[in-house]
Motif scaffolding. Structure first.
Motif, PDB file in Angstrom:
ATOM      1  N   PHE A  68      10.783   6.842 -11.552  1.00 45.33           N
ATOM      2  CA  PHE A  68      10.778   7.911 -12.548  1.00 45.33           C
ATOM      3  C   PHE A  68      11.003   9.263 -11.874  1.00 45.33           C
ATOM      4  N   ALA A  69      10.347   9.476 -10.738  1.00 43.76           N
ATOM      5  CA  ALA A  69      10.496  10.750 -10.027  1.00 43.76           C
ATOM      6  C   ALA A  69      11.933  10.958  -9.578  1.00 43.76           C
ATOM      7  N   HIS A  70      12.563   9.904  -9.053  1.00 42.32           N
ATOM      8  CA  HIS A  70      13.965  10.005  -8.638  1.00 42.32           C
ATOM      9  C   HIS A  70      14.860  10.381  -9.818  1.00 42.32           C
ATOM     10  N   SER A  71      14.550   9.839 -10.997  1.00 37.32           N
ATOM     11  CA  SER A  71      15.381  10.127 -12.175  1.00 37.32           C
ATOM     12  C   SER A  71      15.220  11.560 -12.657  1.00 37.32           C
ATOM     13  N   ARG A  72      14.118  12.202 -12.277  1.00 33.56           N
ATOM     14  CA  ARG A  72      13.840  13.570 -12.733  1.00 33.56           C
ATOM     15  C   ARG A  72      14.283  14.626 -11.722  1.00 33.56           C
ATOM     16  N   ASN A  73      14.524  14.227 -10.472  1.00 33.46           N
ATOM     17  CA  ASN A  73      14.814  15.190  -9.418  1.00 33.46           C
ATOM     18  C   ASN A  73      16.223  15.009  -8.876  1.00 33.46           C
TER      19      ASN A  73
ATOM     20  N   CYS B  17       0.842  -1.187   0.000  1.00 35.29           N
ATOM     21  CA  CYS B  17       0.000   0.000   0.000  1.00 35.29           C
ATOM     22  C   CYS B  17       0.883   1.246   0.000  1.00 35.29           C
ATOM     23  N   PRO B  18       0.705   2.158  -0.938  1.00 38.79           N
ATOM     24  CA  PRO B  18       1.606   3.314  -1.051  1.00 38.79           C
ATOM     25  C   PRO B  18       1.553   4.256   0.136  1.00 38.79           C
ATOM     26  N   ILE B  19       0.460   4.233   0.877  1.00 39.43           N
ATOM     27  CA  ILE B  19       0.301   5.169   1.990  1.00 39.43           C
ATOM     28  C   ILE B  19       1.018   4.688   3.247  1.00 39.43           C
ATOM     29  N   LYS B  20       1.585   3.486   3.201  1.00 38.44           N
ATOM     30  CA  LYS B  20       2.262   2.896   4.364  1.00 38.44           C
ATOM     31  C   LYS B  20       3.370   3.816   4.866  1.00 38.44           C
ATOM     32  N   GLU B  21       3.378   4.055   6.169  1.00 37.77           N
ATOM     33  CA  GLU B  21       4.419   4.845   6.844  1.00 37.77           C
ATOM     34  C   GLU B  21       4.509   6.274   6.308  1.00 37.77           C
ATOM     35  N   SER B  22       3.380   6.833   5.904  1.00 38.93           N
ATOM     36  CA  SER B  22       3.345   8.227   5.459  1.00 38.93           C
ATOM     37  C   SER B  22       2.734   9.099   6.544  1.00 38.93           C
ATOM     38  N   SER B  23       3.236  10.318   6.665  1.00 38.35           N
ATOM     39  CA  SER B  23       2.564  11.312   7.496  1.00 38.35           C
ATOM     40  C   SER B  23       1.616  12.113   6.613  1.00 38.35           C
ATOM     41  N   PHE B  24       0.562  12.660   7.209  1.00 46.30           N
ATOM     42  CA  PHE B  24      -0.488  13.334   6.443  1.00 46.30           C
ATOM     43  C   PHE B  24      -0.427  14.843   6.666  1.00 46.30           C
TER      44      PHE B  24
ATOM     45  N   GLU C 298      17.038  10.300   0.455  1.00 47.28           N
ATOM     46  CA  GLU C 298      18.003   9.485   1.202  1.00 47.28           C
ATOM     47  C   GLU C 298      17.328   8.586   2.230  1.00 47.28           C
ATOM     48  N   SER C 299      16.414   9.148   3.010  1.00 47.50           N
ATOM     49  CA  SER C 299      15.797   8.377   4.089  1.00 47.50           C
ATOM     50  C   SER C 299      14.572   7.582   3.647  1.00 47.50           C
ATOM     51  N   GLY C 300      13.945   7.996   2.532  1.00 50.40           N
ATOM     52  CA  GLY C 300      12.708   7.355   2.096  1.00 50.40           C
ATOM     53  C   GLY C 300      11.491   7.818   2.870  1.00 50.40           C
ATOM     54  N   ARG C 301      11.670   8.761   3.779  1.00 49.40           N
ATOM     55  CA  ARG C 301      10.556   9.264   4.581  1.00 49.40           C
ATOM     56  C   ARG C 301       9.509   9.912   3.670  1.00 49.40           C
ATOM     57  N   LYS C 302       8.236   9.617   3.945  1.00 49.41           N
ATOM     58  CA  LYS C 302       7.162  10.070   3.064  1.00 49.41           C
ATOM     59  C   LYS C 302       6.166  10.980   3.787  1.00 49.41           C
ATOM     60  N   LYS C 303       5.789  12.039   3.091  1.00 57.53           N
ATOM     61  CA  LYS C 303       4.622  12.826   3.463  1.00 57.53           C
ATOM     62  C   LYS C 303       3.604  12.679   2.343  1.00 57.53           C
ATOM     63  N   PHE C 304       2.338  12.632   2.707  1.00 57.28           N
ATOM     64  CA  PHE C 304       1.283  12.635   1.700  1.00 57.28           C
ATOM     65  C   PHE C 304       0.527  13.938   1.820  1.00 57.28           C
ATOM     66  N   ILE C 305       0.648  14.761   0.774  1.00 60.19           N
ATOM     67  CA  ILE C 305      -0.027  16.061   0.745  1.00 60.19           C
ATOM     68  C   ILE C 305      -1.427  15.830   0.179  1.00 60.19           C
ATOM     69  N   ILE C 306      -2.404  15.775   1.050  1.00 57.14           N
ATOM     70  CA  ILE C 306      -3.772  15.451   0.646  1.00 57.14           C
ATOM     71  C   ILE C 306      -4.369  16.624  -0.128  1.00 57.14           C
ATOM     72  N   ASN C 307      -5.019  16.314  -1.239  1.00 60.57           N
ATOM     73  CA  ASN C 307      -5.763  17.337  -1.965  1.00 60.57           C
ATOM     74  C   ASN C 307      -6.652  18.081  -0.964  1.00 60.57           C
TER      75      ASN C 307
ATOM     76  N   ASN D 215      17.144  17.111  -6.386  1.00 58.04           N
ATOM     77  CA  ASN D 215      17.028  17.744  -5.074  1.00 58.04           C
ATOM     78  C   ASN D 215      16.779  16.703  -3.985  1.00 58.04           C
ATOM     79  N   ASP D 216      16.529  17.170  -2.782  1.00 54.52           N
ATOM     80  CA  ASP D 216      16.369  16.258  -1.647  1.00 54.52           C
ATOM     81  C   ASP D 216      15.070  15.469  -1.692  1.00 54.52           C
ATOM     82  N   PHE D 217      14.070  15.985  -2.433  1.00 54.27           N
ATOM     83  CA  PHE D 217      12.756  15.350  -2.420  1.00 54.27           C
ATOM     84  C   PHE D 217      12.302  14.985  -3.831  1.00 54.27           C
ATOM     85  N   SER D 218      11.585  13.876  -3.913  1.00 52.09           N
ATOM     86  CA  SER D 218      10.913  13.476  -5.151  1.00 52.09           C
ATOM     87  C   SER D 218       9.412  13.496  -4.903  1.00 52.09           C
TER      88      SER D 218
END
Length: 360
Positions: A196-201, A17-24, A266-275, A203-206
């Motif tokens: 794909f996002a990593h290949s385009r960015n 599930c893509p939302i796993k371990e994401s902050s909202f 680097e860390s893989g830490r995820k935020k999910f920016i909710i619409n 910077n620190d975030f994708s």
């Protein structure tokens, strides 16, 4: 909203599930625009909604997809804007095909934006496609076979080839003028989009968009696996659809965007920016939001997310778009320059192995 079908929305997170371990977080605006954590009362209801969306959307004939992209935190005059301001604009405008960064009536691909395709247009684009097919030892497509497959409909033949040219990618010189966008769907869709996002960015975030196509808009998409079947039916071949790609005509409407993942490289830490407009559907009645998950789920899968677009023209221009697409929900997409009427009726999506756009 209509009364929801009874489903259990107290579901657990699965391994993929893509939302796993994401902050909202979401976009908020008081005196200035910020990205803030969501209300703690809404964390579990929204989590349940998103987990359910990742595993149950198909039951409502919606296709969930992911698109890696590189946000441009600069306005057209190269003035930097904050991520919060960018996403305030983004969730009103959506993600358009590259063609919409120019005046499509002047600089757009003529047989798509300006006039019906001719047999000469078909032959010219087919020559480019065949040159790539032959280079990869995939054979070639005969124009007579193609026309027979589309029942001699020249416009449909051209749209089929335009999808194929878009799928070819950088080897097609008009990719920067394509009206289409690509995304990945299926079990590994998020991982594919993230690569794909990593290949385009650099910077620190994708960033990865999580979107969906409701039943009412499936006429605007093609699954690459079906495009490959079409090519094979013409005695040519193409790459296996290992990335489960989906080609979306004209762009991703904001009403079909659940949110955007921000992933620290680097860390893989995820935020999910909710619409923020999806968030509002829960925030209206936050005390009882858990009781309304089913209604919200069914409504969004069927109709999309209701978006306030009174500032669309201003926001779209700030994001660098010159043209816009308009969906009046009559089965037709119209296009035109921002600030002018959208009166260019665009061709419908088409493929011929199956005479209608398939379910996922």
């Amino acid at each position: 909203m209509e009364k929801a079908v009874n489903y259990d929305f107290s579901v657990s997170i699965t391994a993929n599930c893509p939302i796993k371990e994401s902050s909202f977080v979401t976009v908020t605006k008081d005196k200035r625009t910020k990205i803030n954590n969501i209300d703690s009362l809404l964390v579990q209801p929204i989590l349940n909604f998103l987990i359910s969306f990742s595993i149950k959307a198909e039951e409502f004939n919606a296709i969930s997809f992911f698109r890696g992209f590189k946000p441009n935190f600069k306005l057209r005059k190269q003035l930097e804007i904050s991520p919060a301001r960018f996403f305030e604009l983004f969730f009103v405008v959506g993600e358009k095909g590259n063609a919409y960064r120019e005046d499509v009536g002047i600089k757009g691909i003529k047989p798509y934006f300006d006039r019906p395709a001719t047999i000469e247009d078909v032959k010219a684009l087919l020559n480019k496609v065949n040159s790539i097919l032959k280079m990869k030892d995939f054979g070639s497509i005969c124009v007579e076979d193609l026309l027979e497959a589309v029942d001699e409909d020249v416009q449909n033949a051209y749209i089929f080839l335009l999808n194929l040219a878009h799928n070819i990618g950088g080897r097609w010189e008009d990719k920067v003028r394509s009206p289409f966008v690509s995304a990945a769907h299926g079990e590994n869709g998020f991982d594919t989009a993230l690569k794909f996002a990593h290949s385009r960015n650099e910077n620190d975030f994708s960033y990865v968009i999580w979107g969906f196509i409701p039943e009412s808009r499936k006429h605007n998409i093609i699954l690459t696996k079906e495009l490959t079947k079409d090519i094979q039916s013409l005695n040519a071949d193409w790459y296996e659809d290992i990335h489960s790609e989906i080609i979306i005509k004209d762009g991703i409407f904001p009403s079909n965007i659940l949110g955007v993942f921000e992933i620290h490289r680097e860390s893989g830490r995820k935020k999910f920016i909710i619409n923020p407009y999806l968030y509002q559907l829960f925030d209206i009645d936050k005390e009882d939001s858990s009781e309304h998950i089913g209604e919200i789920f069914q409504y969004v899968c069927t109709n999309g997310i209701p978006i306030d677009q009174k500032h669309f023209s201003e926001f779209a221009k700030q994001l660098g778009y010159v043209s816009r697409g308009l969906d009046k929900h009559d089965g037709k997409i119209r296009a035109g320059r921002i600030g002018s009427s959208a009166d260019i009726i665009l061709p419908r999506e088409y493929h011929f192995s199956i005479k209608e756009v398939p379910n996922a």
